[in-house]
Design an enzyme around this catalytic site. Structure first.
Site, PDB file in Angstrom:
ATOM      1  N   CYS A 116       9.728   2.048   7.341  1.00 47.83           N
ATOM      2  CA  CYS A 116       9.503   1.048   8.392  1.00 47.83           C
ATOM      3  C   CYS A 116      10.751   0.785   9.237  1.00 47.83           C
ATOM      4  O   CYS A 116      10.669   0.072  10.241  1.00 47.83           O
ATOM      5  CB  CYS A 116       8.981  -0.250   7.793  1.00 47.83           C
ATOM      6  SG  CYS A 116       7.266  -0.094   7.248  1.00 47.83           S
ATOM      7  N   HIS A 257      10.519  -6.347  12.783  1.00 49.33           N
ATOM      8  CA  HIS A 257       9.470  -5.481  12.244  1.00 49.33           C
ATOM      9  C   HIS A 257       8.291  -6.334  11.778  1.00 49.33           C
ATOM     10  O   HIS A 257       8.469  -7.339  11.077  1.00 49.33           O
ATOM     11  CB  HIS A 257      10.041  -4.672  11.086  1.00 49.33           C
ATOM     12  CG  HIS A 257       8.998  -3.884  10.359  1.00 49.33           C
ATOM     13  ND1 HIS A 257       8.156  -3.005  11.007  1.00 49.33           N
ATOM     14  CD2 HIS A 257       8.651  -3.848   9.047  1.00 49.33           C
ATOM     15  CE1 HIS A 257       7.345  -2.467  10.128  1.00 49.33           C
ATOM     16  NE2 HIS A 257       7.605  -2.956   8.934  1.00 49.33           N
ATOM     17  N   ASN A 287       0.794  -3.970  10.092  1.00 44.76           N
ATOM     18  CA  ASN A 287       2.070  -3.249  10.010  1.00 44.76           C
ATOM     19  C   ASN A 287       1.853  -1.794  10.428  1.00 44.76           C
ATOM     20  O   ASN A 287       1.216  -1.027   9.709  1.00 44.76           O
ATOM     21  CB  ASN A 287       2.598  -3.328   8.569  1.00 44.76           C
ATOM     22  CG  ASN A 287       3.924  -2.595   8.396  1.00 44.76           C
ATOM     23  OD1 ASN A 287       4.378  -1.896   9.301  1.00 44.76           O
ATOM     24  ND2 ASN A 287       4.536  -2.757   7.238  1.00 44.76           N
TER      25      ASN A 287
HETATM   26  N1  COA Z   1      -7.069 -10.577  -1.208  1.00 46.21           N
HETATM   27  C1  COA Z   1      -7.187 -11.549  -2.115  1.00 46.21           C
HETATM   28  N2  COA Z   1      -6.352 -11.686  -3.161  1.00 46.21           N
HETATM   29  C2  COA Z   1      -5.358 -10.809  -3.292  1.00 46.21           C
HETATM   30  C3  COA Z   1      -5.177  -9.753  -2.367  1.00 46.21           C
HETATM   31  C4  COA Z   1      -6.083  -9.653  -1.307  1.00 46.21           C
HETATM   32  N3  COA Z   1      -6.004  -8.696  -0.366  1.00 46.21           N
HETATM   33  N4  COA Z   1      -4.098  -9.030  -2.734  1.00 46.21           N
HETATM   34  C5  COA Z   1      -3.620  -9.607  -3.839  1.00 46.21           C
HETATM   35  N5  COA Z   1      -4.368 -10.681  -4.183  1.00 46.21           N
HETATM   36  C6  COA Z   1      -4.199 -11.580  -5.307  1.00 46.21           C
HETATM   37  C7  COA Z   1      -3.401 -10.959  -6.422  1.00 46.21           C
HETATM   38  O1  COA Z   1      -4.213 -10.206  -7.274  1.00 46.21           O
HETATM   39  C8  COA Z   1      -2.820 -12.170  -7.099  1.00 46.21           C
HETATM   40  O2  COA Z   1      -3.793 -12.742  -7.928  1.00 46.21           O
HETATM   41  P1  COA Z   1      -3.376 -13.385  -9.351  1.00 46.21           P
HETATM   42  O3  COA Z   1      -2.429 -14.495  -9.022  1.00 46.21           O
HETATM   43  O4  COA Z   1      -4.687 -13.832  -9.894  1.00 46.21           O
HETATM   44  O5  COA Z   1      -2.732 -12.277 -10.103  1.00 46.21           O
HETATM   45  C9  COA Z   1      -2.577 -13.149  -5.955  1.00 46.21           C
HETATM   46  O6  COA Z   1      -3.433 -12.705  -4.878  1.00 46.21           O
HETATM   47  C10 COA Z   1      -1.137 -13.156  -5.469  1.00 46.21           C
HETATM   48  O7  COA Z   1      -0.691 -11.811  -5.345  1.00 46.21           O
HETATM   49  P2  COA Z   1       0.733 -11.457  -4.784  1.00 46.21           P
HETATM   50  O8  COA Z   1       0.886  -9.981  -4.763  1.00 46.21           O
HETATM   51  O9  COA Z   1       1.770 -12.258  -5.500  1.00 46.21           O
HETATM   52  O10 COA Z   1       0.589 -12.006  -3.321  1.00 46.21           O
HETATM   53  P3  COA Z   1       1.702 -12.264  -2.259  1.00 46.21           P
HETATM   54  O11 COA Z   1       1.704 -13.664  -1.838  1.00 46.21           O
HETATM   55  O12 COA Z   1       3.020 -11.653  -2.667  1.00 46.21           O
HETATM   56  O13 COA Z   1       1.150 -11.439  -1.029  1.00 46.21           O
HETATM   57  C11 COA Z   1       1.640  -9.341   0.042  1.00 46.21           C
HETATM   58  C12 COA Z   1       0.984 -10.033  -1.155  1.00 46.21           C
HETATM   59  C13 COA Z   1       1.514  -7.850  -0.117  1.00 46.21           C
HETATM   60  C14 COA Z   1       0.920  -9.803   1.294  1.00 46.21           C
HETATM   61  C15 COA Z   1       3.117  -9.761   0.116  1.00 46.21           C
HETATM   62  O14 COA Z   1       3.727  -9.607  -1.134  1.00 46.21           O
HETATM   63  C16 COA Z   1       3.905  -8.976   1.119  1.00 46.21           C
HETATM   64  O15 COA Z   1       3.678  -9.094   2.311  1.00 46.21           O
HETATM   65  N6  COA Z   1       4.890  -8.220   0.668  1.00 46.21           N
HETATM   66  C17 COA Z   1       5.769  -7.471   1.542  1.00 46.21           C
HETATM   67  C18 COA Z   1       4.982  -6.411   2.251  1.00 46.21           C
HETATM   68  C19 COA Z   1       5.822  -5.667   3.193  1.00 46.21           C
HETATM   69  O16 COA Z   1       6.580  -6.243   3.916  1.00 46.21           O
HETATM   70  N7  COA Z   1       5.643  -4.353   3.163  1.00 46.21           N
HETATM   71  C20 COA Z   1       6.166  -3.451   4.066  1.00 46.21           C
HETATM   72  C21 COA Z   1       7.614  -3.413   4.064  1.00 46.21           C
HETATM   73  S1  COA Z   1       8.000  -2.499   5.404  1.00 46.21           S
END
Ligand code: COA
Length: 332
Positions: A116, A257, A287
């Site tokens: 990215c 980004h 993204n």
């Molecule tokens: N819909 C509903 N629930 C979801 C889900 C979805 N699409 N994806 C995950 N969950 C659930 C998980 O299973 C978890 O449930 P649990 O608490 O029962 O285990 C809960 O939601 C929280 O999951 P978590 O992974 O901690 O969520 P988060 O707040 O970290 O959000 C992302 C997930 C991926 C959106 C976030 O971590 C993120 O944006 N990370 C960085 C991504 C990024 O920048 N990537 C590219 C870099 S260039």
């Protein structure tokens, strides 16, 4: 003689027609619009459909948009760089095909990949060609067909990524416009947290092996990536302000980004920047990896003014991250 700086003098974009909304994703995986919107800020993304259409299809169209808008003679382009994490093919250069298709017959070309951060690092690379004095017209295209490596039954990743392309033209400035400073970093310890394990040279497909396991698609440990992105993007953005004696009022725009609205908000907040100065289109495209920064420039082009100080910031797989300070060079 005054120093040559590398200025952005034109932008173009391409987005595929197909819109993958949160409502459609609700029918594919166990998720909902409220969860996606509150955790990421994303409402919809674009997906490139059509057999045989790869990243080059979008890169070509973004470059053509720029060429048509500016009446540029493509034979004047001397270098075409395609920043991408999803090249058309493993062996043949995507940039070489793109350059031929847009009529940049006098150019040489190459691809570059820093996940990215590809476009941000690409800005650094192409600006060096301009600053050397040897090149006068360099096209930098950020393009990714992320849908080619996403598993649409994995809710942890399929809600985030989209496809798209943006193109910018770099030319020399003798008025001090363009790139002023950069602060770029990588840390390979991060690769286990965001990767596609299968298909590269370390783990190629064996004869007869079937595509389809989780190792064939993007794997992301969201929380770890999130924490690293927030810390590092804010850190480098702060450092670049400090190093250039910029007060927050001196900054016209933050072009960050577009990975997660919460990451962008946190970066702006740590800088003390008002949200009206934060370029944002993640709600429409998700993204798009290498395309997020040029798509922001294309979408906000009419609001950018000559002399505006823009801070670019990115974070990506690898890990890779950084910030660039640029003075905008024209009024659209
Ligand atoms: N819909 C509903 N629930 C979801 C889900 C979805 N699409 N994806 C995950 N969950 C659930 C998980 O299973 C978890 O449930 P649990 O608490 O029962 O285990 C809960 O939601 C929280 O999951 P978590 O992974 O901690 O969520 P988060 O707040 O970290 O959000 C992302 C997930 C991926 C959106 C976030 O971590 C993120 O944006 N990370 C960085 C991504 C990024 O920048 N990537 C590219 C870099 S260039």
């Amino acid at each position: 003689m005054s120093k040559i700086t590398a200025a952005i003098t034109a932008v173009g974009k391409y987005l595929p027609e197909y819109v993958l909304s949160n409502e459609i994703l609700e029918t594919l995986v166990e998720t909902n619009d409220e969860w996606i919107t509150s955790r990421t800020g994303i409402k919809e993304r674009r997906i490139l459909k059509g057999k045989g259409k790869g990243t080059s299809f979008m890169a070509i169209n973004a470059a053509k948009d720029l060429i048509e808008k500016t009446n540029l003679d493509p034979t004047e382009i001397e270098l075409v760089v395609v920043a991408t994490a999803t090249p058309d093919m493993q062996a043949a250069s995507t940039a070489a095909f793109v350059a031929s298709q847009i009529g940049a017959t006098e150019a040489f070309s190459f691809d570059m990949d820093a996940a990215c951060s590809s476009f941000l690092f690409g800005m650094s690379v192409v600006s060096s060609f301009i600053e050397s004095g040897k090149y006068k017209k360099v096209l930098l295209i950020g393009a990714d067909k992320n849908s080619s490596m996403i598993d649409y039954s994995n809710r942890a990743t399929c809600i985030i990524f989209g496809d798209g392309a943006g193109a910018v033209l770099f030319e020399p400035s003798s008025d001090g416009l363009g790139i002023q400073d950069e602060y770029l970093r990588t840390n390979g310890e991060g690769r286990e947290f965001l990767q596609v394990q299968k298909g590269g040279s370390a783990n190629p497909f064996e004869k007869g092996e079937v595509f389809g396991g989780p190792e064939c698609y993007v794997h992301q440990e969201g929380r770890t990536v999130f924490k690293n992105a927030v810390f590092n993007m804010a850190d480098v953005s702060g450092k670049i302000l400090e190093r250039n004696n910029l007060k927050i009022d001196d900054v016209a725009w933050l072009a960050a980004h577009q990975a997660n609205k919460r990451i962008i908000d946190a970066t702006a907040e740590r800088m003390g920047l008002d949200e009206s100065k934060v370029l944002m289109n993640i709600h429409r495209y998700g993204n798009t990896t290498s395309a997020t920064l040029p798509l922001l420039l294309a979408d906000y082009e009419s609001q950018l003014k000559k002399g505006d100080n823009i801070i670019f910031a990115a974070f990506g797989g690898g890990f890779s991250w950084g910030a660039i300070y640029l003075k905008w060079a024209y009024n659209a």
